[in-house]
Design an enzyme around this catalytic site. Sequence first.
Site, short mmCIF file in Angstrom:
data_model
loop_
_atom_site.label_atom_id
_atom_site.label_comp_id
_atom_site.label_asym_id
_atom_site.label_seq_id
_atom_site.Cartn_x
_atom_site.Cartn_y
_atom_site.Cartn_z
N THR A 130 57.31 -31.70 57.66
CA THR A 130 55.94 -31.62 57.17
C THR A 130 55.36 -33.00 56.87
O THR A 130 54.18 -33.11 56.52
CB THR A 130 55.88 -30.78 55.88
OG1 THR A 130 56.75 -31.38 54.90
CG2 THR A 130 56.33 -29.35 56.15
N GLY A 164 61.44 -19.44 55.60
CA GLY A 164 60.12 -19.50 54.98
C GLY A 164 59.16 -18.46 55.53
O GLY A 164 59.45 -17.75 56.49
N ASP A 165 58.01 -18.36 54.87
CA ASP A 165 56.95 -17.43 55.28
C ASP A 165 57.39 -15.97 55.19
O ASP A 165 56.89 -15.12 55.92
CB ASP A 165 56.47 -17.74 56.71
CG ASP A 165 55.85 -19.11 56.83
OD1 ASP A 165 55.22 -19.55 55.84
OD2 ASP A 165 56.01 -19.75 57.87
N GLU A 166 58.33 -15.67 54.28
CA GLU A 166 58.73 -14.27 54.09
C GLU A 166 57.80 -13.53 53.14
O GLU A 166 57.90 -12.32 53.00
CB GLU A 166 60.16 -14.19 53.53
CG GLU A 166 61.22 -14.88 54.36
CD GLU A 166 61.50 -16.29 53.85
OE1 GLU A 166 62.54 -16.85 54.20
OE2 GLU A 166 60.66 -16.82 53.09
N GLY A 167 56.93 -14.26 52.45
CA GLY A 167 56.04 -13.62 51.48
C GLY A 167 56.57 -13.73 50.06
O GLY A 167 56.23 -12.91 49.21
N GLY A 193 53.90 -23.03 50.54
CA GLY A 193 52.49 -22.69 50.70
C GLY A 193 52.25 -21.28 50.23
O GLY A 193 52.45 -20.33 50.97
N HIS A 194 51.84 -21.13 48.97
CA HIS A 194 51.60 -19.81 48.40
C HIS A 194 50.09 -19.63 48.22
O HIS A 194 49.45 -20.43 47.55
CB HIS A 194 52.31 -19.66 47.06
CG HIS A 194 53.81 -19.78 47.18
ND1 HIS A 194 54.61 -20.17 46.13
CD2 HIS A 194 54.63 -19.56 48.23
CE1 HIS A 194 55.87 -20.19 46.53
NE2 HIS A 194 55.91 -19.84 47.79
#
Length: 288
Positions: free
Chosen positions: A136, A23-26, A51-52
């Site tokens: 989460t 995750g959080d790679e964009g 989460g975008h």
Amino acid sequence: MFKWVPLRALIMPATVVLGAQWGDEGKGKMVDQLASTADWVARFQGGNNAGHTIVIGDRTLKLNHLPSGITYPDCQLVLGDGMVIDPWTLEKELEDWYAFDAERPEGVRLWISERAHVNLPFHRRIDGTDVKIGTTKRGIGPCYGDKIERVGIRFCDIPSRMADPEWLAYTAERMNSRLDLFGIKDTSPSEDDPIGWDTISRQATLHGEITTQKLALDLSWIWQRFGKAVAPTGTESITVTIPAAEQTVSILGEKLAVVRVDGIDNFSAPGRPVAIISNVMVQYSSRR
């Protein structure tokens, strides 16, 4: 007899964005850019753990379920059959989007796969007990657990389930047994509850014992709110296979695209790379 088929007939003009690590790679930002020339944007798995964040001028939009392509009015949006969807979180996102752009996309250009699973308050109550994994606490893991055990609720199940007293009684008993197993005894609202839980879209099963009446109320609200956006999906044999060596995306039951992603879970490299597969070679089928 083998017949040669032109290469262009075997290629589906699709772009697949895969996060190759944790995750959080964009991905959301990339999809937002790619969606400007796309007819459809589909999420095929996950839930409201995503989460975008999209910034347009001086306004910021935060998305958990909705695909980033929502900012392009001609882009159709799909929440796919591999997803676990929290209807109350989705409701808040859609209200935020309405305040942002005055649009109600559900049933117009936002579609929910009938085989996506419903993430209920019960799943969040179970997930909230986690102290080891570091989840989460949004019910995603327990909801996928119910999917694997084939006791979960899909969107297509809701109309028949909420009218089936025997199923409601069995499911309420199963859920209460799990709550007892985890020692969950919360019986009253708390400051951790989502805003509006006790309004018209209240989560009747959020506290205390889960009764057949409470469960039916929650399912009734979900179907009333999102039933018009639920669309049928393909039913080829691979879609009933839970371990997805082949990730599938089916749009409105017409065409099934199969994209090979074998071994992607073991891929690792510095910088949390994103894999982009463009003009993907697919296995193509259509059922009439």
